[in-house]
Design a protein around this motif. Sequence first.
Motif, PDB file in Angstrom:
ATOM      1  N   LYS A 231      10.261  23.227 -50.232  1.00 49.74           N
ATOM      2  CA  LYS A 231       9.346  22.063 -50.744  1.00 49.74           C
ATOM      3  C   LYS A 231       8.141  22.414 -50.131  1.00 49.74           C
ATOM      4  N   LEU A 232       7.030  22.266 -50.748  1.00 44.64           N
ATOM      5  CA  LEU A 232       5.603  22.491 -50.494  1.00 44.64           C
ATOM      6  C   LEU A 232       4.993  21.878 -49.273  1.00 44.64           C
ATOM      7  N   MET A 233       5.291  20.528 -49.228  1.00 47.72           N
ATOM      8  CA  MET A 233       4.717  19.914 -47.798  1.00 47.72           C
ATOM      9  C   MET A 233       5.518  20.434 -46.494  1.00 47.72           C
ATOM     10  N   PRO A 234       6.958  20.305 -46.556  1.00 50.22           N
ATOM     11  CA  PRO A 234       7.261  21.059 -45.494  1.00 50.22           C
ATOM     12  C   PRO A 234       7.293  22.623 -45.276  1.00 50.22           C
ATOM     13  N   LEU A 235       6.863  23.294 -46.294  1.00 50.09           N
ATOM     14  CA  LEU A 235       6.206  24.496 -46.063  1.00 50.09           C
ATOM     15  C   LEU A 235       5.253  24.567 -45.396  1.00 50.09           C
ATOM     16  N   ILE A 236       4.044  23.888 -45.781  1.00 48.41           N
ATOM     17  CA  ILE A 236       2.872  23.880 -44.948  1.00 48.41           C
ATOM     18  C   ILE A 236       3.065  23.466 -43.455  1.00 48.41           C
ATOM     19  N   LYS A 237       3.905  22.191 -43.273  1.00 46.47           N
ATOM     20  CA  LYS A 237       4.107  21.888 -41.806  1.00 46.47           C
ATOM     21  C   LYS A 237       4.624  22.877 -41.099  1.00 46.47           C
ATOM     22  N   LEU A 238       5.852  23.743 -41.688  1.00 44.60           N
ATOM     23  CA  LEU A 238       6.275  24.767 -40.815  1.00 44.60           C
ATOM     24  C   LEU A 238       5.437  25.667 -40.370  1.00 44.60           C
ATOM     25  N   THR A 239       4.883  26.041 -41.595  1.00 47.67           N
ATOM     26  CA  THR A 239       3.984  27.381 -41.099  1.00 47.67           C
ATOM     27  C   THR A 239       2.735  26.943 -40.165  1.00 47.67           C
ATOM     28  N   CYS A 240       2.415  25.824 -40.118  1.00 46.67           N
ATOM     29  CA  CYS A 240       1.283  25.268 -39.049  1.00 46.67           C
ATOM     30  C   CYS A 240       2.237  25.200 -37.636  1.00 46.67           C
ATOM     31  N   GLY A 241       3.474  24.775 -37.619  1.00 49.06           N
ATOM     32  CA  GLY A 241       4.185  24.962 -36.304  1.00 49.06           C
ATOM     33  C   GLY A 241       4.500  26.228 -35.873  1.00 49.06           C
ATOM     34  N   LEU A 242       4.771  27.306 -36.798  1.00 53.39           N
ATOM     35  CA  LEU A 242       4.949  28.613 -36.478  1.00 53.39           C
ATOM     36  C   LEU A 242       3.680  29.301 -35.846  1.00 53.39           C
ATOM     37  N   GLY A 243       2.450  28.731 -36.682  1.00 52.43           N
ATOM     38  CA  GLY A 243       1.357  29.280 -35.920  1.00 52.43           C
ATOM     39  C   GLY A 243       1.084  29.034 -34.632  1.00 52.43           C
ATOM     40  N   ILE A 244       1.492  27.659 -34.270  1.00 56.82           N
ATOM     41  CA  ILE A 244       1.292  27.342 -32.738  1.00 56.82           C
ATOM     42  C   ILE A 244       2.216  28.085 -31.977  1.00 56.82           C
ATOM     43  N   PHE A 245       3.578  28.065 -32.355  1.00 57.32           N
ATOM     44  CA  PHE A 245       4.751  28.779 -31.581  1.00 57.32           C
ATOM     45  C   PHE A 245       4.135  30.352 -31.267  1.00 57.32           C
ATOM     46  N   ILE A 246       3.619  30.882 -32.353  1.00 57.15           N
ATOM     47  CA  ILE A 246       3.212  32.416 -32.078  1.00 57.15           C
ATOM     48  C   ILE A 246       1.991  32.532 -31.028  1.00 57.15           C
ATOM     49  N   ALA A 247       1.213  31.458 -31.279  1.00 53.66           N
ATOM     50  CA  ALA A 247      -0.155  31.555 -30.278  1.00 53.66           C
ATOM     51  C   ALA A 247       0.330  31.384 -28.707  1.00 53.66           C
ATOM     52  N   LEU A 248       1.411  30.257 -28.796  1.00 54.55           N
ATOM     53  CA  LEU A 248       1.834  30.095 -27.331  1.00 54.55           C
ATOM     54  C   LEU A 248       2.868  31.091 -26.698  1.00 54.55           C
ATOM     55  N   SER A 249       3.741  31.477 -27.562  1.00 49.42           N
ATOM     56  CA  SER A 249       4.679  32.613 -26.932  1.00 49.42           C
ATOM     57  C   SER A 249       3.972  34.063 -26.906  1.00 49.42           C
ATOM     58  N   GLY A 250       3.115  34.316 -27.862  1.00 48.97           N
ATOM     59  CA  GLY A 250       2.303  35.315 -28.012  1.00 48.97           C
ATOM     60  C   GLY A 250       1.557  35.716 -26.534  1.00 48.97           C
ATOM     61  N   TYR A 251       0.877  34.356 -26.380  1.00 48.28           N
ATOM     62  CA  TYR A 251      -0.072  34.526 -24.967  1.00 48.28           C
ATOM     63  C   TYR A 251       0.799  34.915 -23.940  1.00 48.28           C
ATOM     64  N   TYR A 252       1.794  34.110 -23.628  1.00 47.36           N
ATOM     65  CA  TYR A 252       2.651  34.416 -22.418  1.00 47.36           C
ATOM     66  C   TYR A 252       3.514  35.629 -22.173  1.00 47.36           C
ATOM     67  N   LEU A 253       4.078  35.938 -23.422  1.00 42.58           N
ATOM     68  CA  LEU A 253       4.571  37.372 -23.292  1.00 42.58           C
ATOM     69  C   LEU A 253       3.557  38.424 -22.851  1.00 42.58           C
ATOM     70  N   ALA A 254       2.451  38.182 -23.534  1.00 41.47           N
ATOM     71  CA  ALA A 254       1.425  39.236 -23.465  1.00 41.47           C
ATOM     72  C   ALA A 254       0.877  39.350 -21.707  1.00 41.47           C
ATOM     73  N   TYR A 255       0.730  38.096 -21.096  1.00 42.15           N
ATOM     74  CA  TYR A 255       0.637  37.828 -19.760  1.00 42.15           C
ATOM     75  C   TYR A 255       1.613  38.491 -18.849  1.00 42.15           C
ATOM     76  N   LEU A 256       2.800  38.393 -19.316  1.00 39.07           N
ATOM     77  CA  LEU A 256       4.128  38.789 -18.485  1.00 39.07           C
ATOM     78  C   LEU A 256       3.951  40.248 -18.661  1.00 39.07           C
ATOM     79  N   VAL A 257       3.742  41.009 -19.792  1.00 38.63           N
ATOM     80  CA  VAL A 257       3.683  42.424 -19.882  1.00 38.63           C
ATOM     81  C   VAL A 257       2.347  43.071 -19.749  1.00 38.63           C
ATOM     82  N   ASP A 258       1.184  42.233 -19.414  1.00 42.73           N
ATOM     83  CA  ASP A 258      -0.079  42.845 -19.335  1.00 42.73           C
ATOM     84  C   ASP A 258      -0.415  43.591 -20.354  1.00 42.73           C
TER      85      ASP A 258
END
Length: 304
Positions: A231-258
């Motif tokens: 569905k279109l609306m869940p697709l939009i919401k899930l895309t935004c949620g994935l973007g936030i998760f990518i930003a959060l996990s990407g930052y801390y993984l980068a911090y851990l491995v420098d």
Amino acid sequence: MMTFDQNAFLIIFTASLIAISCGLLGVFMMLRKMSMTGDAISHAVLPGIVIGFFISGSQRGLEVIIGAGILGIFATLVIDWLRQKARVQLDASIGITFTLLFAIGIILINLLAYKVDLDQECVLYGEIAYLPIDLWISDSGFNYGPRITYLAVLNVALVGGFITLLFKELTLTSFDENFSTVMGLPSKTVNLALMSMVSYTTVSSFEAVGAILVVALLVVPPSTAFLWTKKLMPLIKLTCGLGIFIALSGYYLAYLVDSSIAGMMVAVSGVLFLASVLIKGKRPKFTFELPRSKNGLSLEDKQL
């Protein structure tokens, strides 16, 4: 002096806003089978950036954004002309357009702005770690905080308003351009407006995260979400949620491995997509309900 937690919050918050802006636009780009047009625009705007810098004398001037936006629209028109009038396949028209304009941009740098620092670190990879020290300071000396964060907030507001205002038009033209034209919608105008917004968002996000992450955020989160929802609306919401998760996990993984924060965010998005492919296995059909016809009959649900 900011603590680590303050810096981390600013970086994650800004990256999340950029991911949401790119993801919202990326959903409709993906449905139009034009995801890589964002990559073309990210390269094609280089001549506009150079010309804007030559006029304003600053890499952060309004002229730079205007010049890049104009080149982005021009690139879109050229791609569309090659596809419809010259009968060139879409992937070929994208490749021809962005390589030609990118090459022109490189030539202009050598001729007009050879002293500008446009190395691969700041243009291709980006370095969002510098965000906490790139501050907006008034003439009186008041510190408003990171400049890019304000720009990211503005981008989310503009993209959100744009999609809200033209949601029906974007949905119908993304599904079937010919059908939307028959219904009386200005398909080409809507497409040009979408490409203009993609151009602006892409260019304004370069300084913070670089071209590679901008393109990744345009393409990967919507593609990943598309594997999980029909569905279109869940697709939009899930895309935004994935973007936030990518930003959060990407930052801390980068911090851990420098490592590079932008590079790690791209890596996380790729891992999420591959994991989704392995779990789901088969792409689901995409459906949404079309508006009712003028005679009151309900139009049949369509599938992509």
